[in-house]
Design a protein around this motif. Sequence first.
Motif, PDB file in Angstrom:
ATOM      1  N   PRO A  13       0.798  -1.235   0.000  1.00  0.00           N
ATOM      2  CA  PRO A  13       0.000   0.000   0.000  1.00  0.00           C
ATOM      3  C   PRO A  13       0.832   1.288   0.000  1.00  0.00           C
ATOM      4  CG  PRO A  13      -0.536  -1.415   1.903  1.00  0.00           C
ATOM      5  CD  PRO A  13       0.756  -1.881   1.328  1.00  0.00           C
ATOM      6  N   TRP A 169      -3.944   6.525  -3.340  1.00  0.00           N
ATOM      7  CA  TRP A 169      -4.487   7.108  -2.110  1.00  0.00           C
ATOM      8  C   TRP A 169      -5.386   8.300  -2.405  1.00  0.00           C
ATOM      9  CZ3 TRP A 169      -4.929   4.974   2.463  1.00  0.00           C
ATOM     10  CH2 TRP A 169      -4.093   3.882   2.773  1.00  0.00           C
ATOM     11  N   PRO A 208      -1.713  -0.136  -6.601  1.00  0.00           N
ATOM     12  CA  PRO A 208      -2.786  -0.945  -6.020  1.00  0.00           C
ATOM     13  C   PRO A 208      -4.164  -0.521  -6.546  1.00  0.00           C
ATOM     14  CG  PRO A 208      -1.879   0.542  -4.372  1.00  0.00           C
ATOM     15  CD  PRO A 208      -1.093   0.757  -5.607  1.00  0.00           C
ATOM     16  N   LEU A 213      -7.176  -0.910  -1.846  1.00  0.00           N
ATOM     17  CA  LEU A 213      -6.564   0.116  -1.007  1.00  0.00           C
ATOM     18  C   LEU A 213      -7.582   0.703  -0.036  1.00  0.00           C
ATOM     19  CD1 LEU A 213      -3.683   1.185  -0.844  1.00  0.00           C
ATOM     20  CD2 LEU A 213      -4.332   3.023  -2.394  1.00  0.00           C
ATOM     21  N   PHE A 216      -7.972  -1.617   2.795  1.00  0.00           N
ATOM     22  CA  PHE A 216      -6.793  -1.493   3.647  1.00  0.00           C
ATOM     23  C   PHE A 216      -6.888  -0.233   4.503  1.00  0.00           C
ATOM     24  CE2 PHE A 216      -2.545  -1.991   5.093  1.00  0.00           C
ATOM     25  CZ  PHE A 216      -2.004  -0.715   5.173  1.00  0.00           C
TER      26      PHE A 216
END
Lengths: 232, 231
Positions: A13, A169, A208, A213, A216
């Motif tokens: 990640p 992200w 990812p 993600l 996660f």
Amino acid sequence: MAESEIKLLGAWPSPFVMRARIALNIKSIDYEFHQEKLGSKSQLLLESNPVYKKIPVLIHDQKPICESLIIVQYVDEAWSSGPSILPSDPYDRAIARFWAAYIDDKWFPSLSGLAKAQGEEAKKAAMDQVREGFLLLEEAFGKCSKGKDFFGGDRIGYLDIALGCFLGWLRVSEKMNGVKLLDAAKTPGLAGWADKFCGDDAVKDVMPETDKLTEFAKILFQAKANAPPPAN
Amino acid sequence: MQEEQVKLLGLWFSPFVRRVEWALKFKGIEYEYVEEDLTNKSSLLLTSNPVHKKVPVLLHNGNPIVESLVIIEYIDENWKQNPILPQDPHERAKARFWANFIEQKITEAMRTALVTQGEQQEKVVKELKEAMEVLEGEAAAKLNDKTLFFGGKNGLGYVDIVLGWICNWVEVIEEVGGFKVLDPQKQPHIHKWMANFVEVPLIKPTLLPKEKMVVCFQMVRQAHLGLAAKK
């Protein structure tokens, strides 16, 4: 075959680890990836990066190199025969380094600030900061790309890697907050760049998936919420 | 041959500017120095560094480069004589690592300690002491009677130029901020390095009298604390 001379300590990640992986991919370097477990640090990591105890760490011929952008520059310099990651002209290199420093020192903190923000007002302020940063980066993209696909020109380079690693992200933040942060209307250059970056051969296997993600992220935030306050 | 035009926009009391001057002098590069006024920033500064509006700004044939570490690497790559960074990629990575560490853990922390007080300052000072301990460890490992500087057998190098500001500034900031981080007992190798650094012929004439700096930094501290009190 002898034990791999090139190891990368990291976690899937981490955008910072991704920077190192993209650089290694650009140079077509084979390496052993050591996945660190969330919440614990391997002996090898502690020995290789005693100062920060953080990933990524590149180990080449048993010598450790730490800090993501330093690793990227090292890969570029140690494998000088492969495709270049930094521009060849010193002035272009300075511009790339300037914006990479801006991304790490100013822009990324605004993105992680959004994740930490409590309450609507704080969240809005953090989002505004991220968007303002994108406006500056849009201008930088125009100047650096000179009409081509990437900050680095025809191929991805240092600055593409420095910013692009955060796209996963970024999409998680957009999804979890129900907003668009990278807006094709306001920053068309960057929006187009983002798609091309994610589709690049050196990137697509290490970027990812947003869903994975997001899951996660939920686990991570839950773990942080549940954890006892750190003992000082 | 086209004459190189090198201009440096600076402030006399800025450690970031001083580093760039050391790099230029180390390379023997002629440059024009322009003193900026923080209360009245020149249009050249504002157009050259629109993002941060700060010094140092290096202008090379009119092209601006900003951020002291970026400028130093630019100087090193553009002018090949007297290398600042090592040639070997792994040694370069180590030099960049320590320069980065100094910047994040010492330079930035000193800046914060200068403009804070009470608990906030105490926290930063504690972190500073820890960082100095780490740096002392590196100094102990790298330096000895034959190797006086982090640049190794080449003498001064990147890490020395990046760290050098502590010789002229830390005591000043400690006095103004009312705390202590430097300790010859705890950091003997750093202190030995400092004593050697200030004697280097290109460095010595650039050092400023402490009293002048104390007055200046007292004003900086008061201004920041005054602003903080208003919030």
